[in-house]
Design a protein around this motif. Structure first.
Motif, mmCIF file in Angstrom:
data_model
loop_
_atom_site.group_PDB
_atom_site.id
_atom_site.type_symbol
_atom_site.label_atom_id
_atom_site.label_comp_id
_atom_site.label_asym_id
_atom_site.label_seq_id
_atom_site.Cartn_x
_atom_site.Cartn_y
_atom_site.Cartn_z
ATOM 1 N N ILE A 72 73.186 27.676 -127.050
ATOM 2 C CA ILE A 72 72.313 28.794 -126.669
ATOM 3 C C ILE A 72 72.254 28.925 -125.154
ATOM 4 O O ILE A 72 72.342 30.028 -124.611
ATOM 5 C CB ILE A 72 70.904 28.621 -127.266
ATOM 6 C CG1 ILE A 72 70.938 28.821 -128.778
ATOM 7 C CG2 ILE A 72 69.915 29.596 -126.641
ATOM 8 C CD1 ILE A 72 69.661 28.408 -129.477
ATOM 9 N N GLY A 76 75.406 31.286 -126.223
ATOM 10 C CA GLY A 76 74.887 31.797 -127.488
ATOM 11 C C GLY A 76 73.956 32.980 -127.346
ATOM 12 O O GLY A 76 74.006 33.919 -128.133
ATOM 13 N N TRP A 77 73.123 32.956 -126.326
ATOM 14 C CA TRP A 77 72.162 34.055 -126.165
ATOM 15 C C TRP A 77 72.882 35.363 -125.854
ATOM 16 O O TRP A 77 72.475 36.423 -126.320
ATOM 17 C CB TRP A 77 71.123 33.717 -125.104
ATOM 18 C CG TRP A 77 71.683 33.601 -123.717
ATOM 19 C CD1 TRP A 77 72.215 32.492 -123.138
ATOM 20 C CD2 TRP A 77 71.760 34.647 -122.753
ATOM 21 N NE1 TRP A 77 72.624 32.773 -121.869
ATOM 22 C CE2 TRP A 77 72.357 34.092 -121.605
ATOM 23 C CE3 TRP A 77 71.391 35.978 -122.749
ATOM 24 C CZ2 TRP A 77 72.598 34.835 -120.457
ATOM 25 C CZ3 TRP A 77 71.635 36.721 -121.606
ATOM 26 C CH2 TRP A 77 72.221 36.157 -120.475
ATOM 27 N N ALA A 80 74.746 36.476 -129.178
ATOM 28 C CA ALA A 80 73.776 36.931 -130.170
ATOM 29 C C ALA A 80 73.168 38.267 -129.771
ATOM 30 O O ALA A 80 72.938 39.128 -130.628
ATOM 31 C CB ALA A 80 72.685 35.879 -130.354
ATOM 32 N N SER A 81 72.910 38.471 -128.495
ATOM 33 C CA SER A 81 72.313 39.742 -128.071
ATOM 34 C C SER A 81 73.289 40.899 -128.251
ATOM 35 O O SER A 81 72.898 41.994 -128.650
ATOM 36 C CB SER A 81 71.815 39.662 -126.631
ATOM 37 O OG SER A 81 72.870 39.385 -125.747
ATOM 38 N N CYS A 107 74.798 37.751 -135.573
ATOM 39 C CA CYS A 107 73.826 37.494 -134.515
ATOM 40 C C CYS A 107 73.181 36.128 -134.703
ATOM 41 O O CYS A 107 73.110 35.329 -133.769
ATOM 42 C CB CYS A 107 72.772 38.601 -134.503
ATOM 43 S SG CYS A 107 71.493 38.403 -133.272
ATOM 44 N N LYS A 108 72.752 35.863 -135.896
ATOM 45 C CA LYS A 108 72.114 34.575 -136.168
ATOM 46 C C LYS A 108 73.123 33.430 -136.057
ATOM 47 O O LYS A 108 72.812 32.377 -135.493
ATOM 48 C CB LYS A 108 71.478 34.593 -137.558
ATOM 49 C CG LYS A 108 70.650 33.369 -137.840
ATOM 50 C CD LYS A 108 69.905 33.494 -139.147
ATOM 51 C CE LYS A 108 69.105 32.235 -139.425
ATOM 52 N NZ LYS A 108 68.448 32.296 -140.720
ATOM 53 N N LEU A 111 73.971 32.589 -132.519
ATOM 54 C CA LEU A 111 72.890 31.893 -131.834
ATOM 55 C C LEU A 111 72.858 30.414 -132.194
ATOM 56 O O LEU A 111 72.620 29.571 -131.331
ATOM 57 C CB LEU A 111 71.550 32.558 -132.174
ATOM 58 C CG LEU A 111 70.378 32.216 -131.286
ATOM 59 C CD1 LEU A 111 70.654 32.601 -129.850
ATOM 60 C CD2 LEU A 111 69.128 32.903 -131.779
#
Length: 119
Positions: A72, A76-77, A80-81, A107-108, A111
């Motif tokens: 993350i 990851g952030w 995912a965004s 997305c999940k 993350l």
């Protein structure tokens, strides 16, 4: 229905996204430290290529959750965004809702890939 959804997905950009994830995995695997990250990228590439009808289950041990925290913080952030934004864009149209739901699944997974299993 799953087969048709997967074929449409591949035609409308799924193959390109899977290639990007695959190449990211190859780049990560160039170093010994990046091998676990590359394995996760390959897992996501397989799901991105043929997403309809597949389910992602989450779990994992303490070490895998530490991997998720590191993931993350590194990338990851952002991943995912982007997937979440694409999910919102696709769900804004009636026809795109099934594709938008697949983006939310990515997305999940983008993350928290460590400890997740694609079935």
């Amino acid at each position: 229905m799953r087969f048709l959804g997967n074929v449409l997905w591949v035609i409308l950009g799924g193959i390109e996204m899977a290639l990007v994830w695959f190449l990211a995995g190859v780049v990560c695997m160039l170093t010994v430290v990046g091998i676990p990250l590359g394995i996760q990228c390959m897992k996501i590439a397989g799901l991105v290529l043929w997403p309809f009808g597949k389910k992602v289950t989450y779990g994992g041990q303490f070490v895998q959750q530490l991997g998720n925290i590191l993931w993350i913080l590194l990338a990851g952030w952002m991943l995912a965004s982007v997937a979440g934004l694409l999910g919102i864009v696709y769900c804004a149209t009636i026809v795109g809702i099934p594709f938008g739901l697949q983006w939310f699944k990515f997305c999940k997974l983008a993350l928290m890939p460590f400890g997740a299993r694609v079935e």
